[in-house]
Write a protein that holds these residues in place. Sequence first.
Motif, PDB file in Angstrom:
ATOM      1  N   ILE A  43      -1.270  -7.103  -9.500  1.00  0.00           N
ATOM      2  CA  ILE A  43      -2.180  -6.183 -10.008  1.00  0.00           C
ATOM      3  C   ILE A  43      -2.565  -4.963  -9.279  1.00  0.00           C
ATOM      4  CG2 ILE A  43      -3.382  -8.394 -10.900  1.00  0.00           C
ATOM      5  CD1 ILE A  43      -4.983  -8.364  -8.308  1.00  0.00           C
ATOM      6  N   GLU A  44      -3.014  -4.071  -9.820  1.00  0.00           N
ATOM      7  CA  GLU A  44      -3.467  -2.764  -9.267  1.00  0.00           C
ATOM      8  C   GLU A  44      -4.914  -2.403  -9.679  1.00  0.00           C
ATOM      9  OE1 GLU A  44      -2.100   0.414 -12.565  1.00  0.00           O
ATOM     10  OE2 GLU A  44      -0.596  -0.465 -11.565  1.00  0.00           O
ATOM     11  N   PRO A  45      -5.569  -1.495  -8.896  1.00  0.00           N
ATOM     12  CA  PRO A  45      -6.903  -1.151  -9.022  1.00  0.00           C
ATOM     13  C   PRO A  45      -6.991  -0.123 -10.420  1.00  0.00           C
ATOM     14  CG  PRO A  45      -6.033  -0.202  -7.087  1.00  0.00           C
ATOM     15  CD  PRO A  45      -4.912  -0.825  -7.581  1.00  0.00           C
ATOM     16  N   LYS A  46      -7.851   0.077 -10.907  1.00  0.00           N
ATOM     17  CA  LYS A  46      -8.131   1.025 -11.888  1.00  0.00           C
ATOM     18  C   LYS A  46      -7.598   2.281 -11.429  1.00  0.00           C
ATOM     19  CE  LYS A  46     -11.701   3.043 -15.097  1.00  0.00           C
ATOM     20  NZ  LYS A  46     -10.949   3.141 -16.083  1.00  0.00           N
ATOM     21  N   VAL A  74      -3.142   3.734  -2.761  1.00  0.00           N
ATOM     22  CA  VAL A  74      -3.371   2.382  -3.622  1.00  0.00           C
ATOM     23  C   VAL A  74      -2.835   1.237  -3.079  1.00  0.00           C
ATOM     24  CG1 VAL A  74      -1.341   2.983  -5.014  1.00  0.00           C
ATOM     25  CG2 VAL A  74      -3.017   1.634  -6.039  1.00  0.00           C
ATOM     26  N   VAL A  75      -3.502   0.162  -3.323  1.00  0.00           N
ATOM     27  CA  VAL A  75      -3.174  -0.995  -2.894  1.00  0.00           C
ATOM     28  C   VAL A  75      -2.653  -2.033  -4.171  1.00  0.00           C
ATOM     29  CG1 VAL A  75      -3.355  -3.029  -1.510  1.00  0.00           C
ATOM     30  CG2 VAL A  75      -4.218  -1.017  -0.754  1.00  0.00           C
ATOM     31  N   SER A 125       0.877   4.670 -12.436  1.00  0.00           N
ATOM     32  CA  SER A 125       0.493   3.215 -12.454  1.00  0.00           C
ATOM     33  C   SER A 125       1.595   2.209 -13.046  1.00  0.00           C
ATOM     34  CB  SER A 125      -0.492   3.141 -13.785  1.00  0.00           C
ATOM     35  OG  SER A 125      -0.550   1.841 -14.150  1.00  0.00           O
ATOM     36  N   GLN A 126       1.769   0.928 -12.892  1.00  0.00           N
ATOM     37  CA  GLN A 126       2.791   0.073 -13.495  1.00  0.00           C
ATOM     38  C   GLN A 126       2.494   0.144 -14.962  1.00  0.00           C
ATOM     39  OE1 GLN A 126       2.900  -3.682 -10.932  1.00  0.00           O
ATOM     40  NE2 GLN A 126       0.624  -3.174 -11.058  1.00  0.00           N
ATOM     41  N   PHE A 127       1.711   0.733 -15.638  1.00  0.00           N
ATOM     42  CA  PHE A 127       1.441   0.630 -16.866  1.00  0.00           C
ATOM     43  C   PHE A 127       1.459   1.909 -17.774  1.00  0.00           C
ATOM     44  CE2 PHE A 127      -1.011  -2.635 -14.663  1.00  0.00           C
ATOM     45  CZ  PHE A 127      -0.128  -3.731 -15.001  1.00  0.00           C
ATOM     46  N   VAL A 128       2.597   2.704 -17.470  1.00  0.00           N
ATOM     47  CA  VAL A 128       2.781   3.962 -18.124  1.00  0.00           C
ATOM     48  C   VAL A 128       3.653   3.509 -19.319  1.00  0.00           C
ATOM     49  CG1 VAL A 128       3.843   6.143 -18.044  1.00  0.00           C
ATOM     50  CG2 VAL A 128       2.425   5.258 -16.105  1.00  0.00           C
ATOM     51  N   LYS A 187       0.848  -1.109  -0.071  1.00  0.00           N
ATOM     52  CA  LYS A 187      -0.190   0.054   0.042  1.00  0.00           C
ATOM     53  C   LYS A 187       0.877   1.233   0.019  1.00  0.00           C
ATOM     54  CE  LYS A 187      -3.615   2.250   2.277  1.00  0.00           C
ATOM     55  NZ  LYS A 187      -4.762   2.419   3.566  1.00  0.00           N
ATOM     56  N   ALA A 188       0.492   2.092  -0.832  1.00  0.00           N
ATOM     57  CA  ALA A 188       1.278   3.693  -1.226  1.00  0.00           C
ATOM     58  C   ALA A 188       0.279   4.337  -0.360  1.00  0.00           C
ATOM     59  CB  ALA A 188       1.690   3.802  -2.472  1.00  0.00           C
TER      60      ALA A 188
END
Length: 149
Positions: free
Chosen positions: A84-87, A107-108, A56-59, A45-46
Motif C-alpha cells: 500500500i501507498e499513501p495518496k 513516501v512510505v 506511484s505503483q498505479f501508473v 521509505k523513499a
Amino acid sequence: MKKIIIFFYAICFINLCAYSQILKPVSWSYAAKRTGPSTATIFIKATMDQGWHIYSQFVKAGGPVKTAITFPVHNTYSLIGPTIEPKATTKYESSFKMNVSYFEKSVVFQQKMKLKTMPVYVKGRVEFMACDDKQCLPPEEVDFSILVK
C-alpha cells in the motif's frame, strides 16, 4: 609539440570528469514492525532531493515507469494483500501526454506479512524512475533485506 597536445587533452579530460556527476536523487530506507505474534509490517521509505519525484505503483500503460516493489516467494513468510501507498499527487504531464500520480519529498510504502518463522530476513526489490522538471533518469532497481525479530 606532442607533449603540449597530450597535456592539453589530459587537462580537458580531468576537467570533464570533475564536472560529470552521477545523479542519485532518491535514497531508500527500510524498517519492520511486529504487529502480532506472527505478523509484521515492512516499511519502505523513499526520500527525494528537492525538485525530484518518483511515480506511484498505479501508473497507466504509456506513462512513466511506475514504482514496483517485489518480494520473492519464500517459505518463511507470505504477503498479506498488496503493497500500500499513501495518496499520491496527480497532475497532467505533457511529456507523457497523460495524468500521472507521483510523490515528492518522501513516501512510505507498507507491506503486511505473515511470518512462519522467527527471526526472518525479508528480501525484496524496488524498481523506480526519478524525474524533475527537466529530465527523467533511467529506471533503477534497488535490492533490500530487512531483519524481522
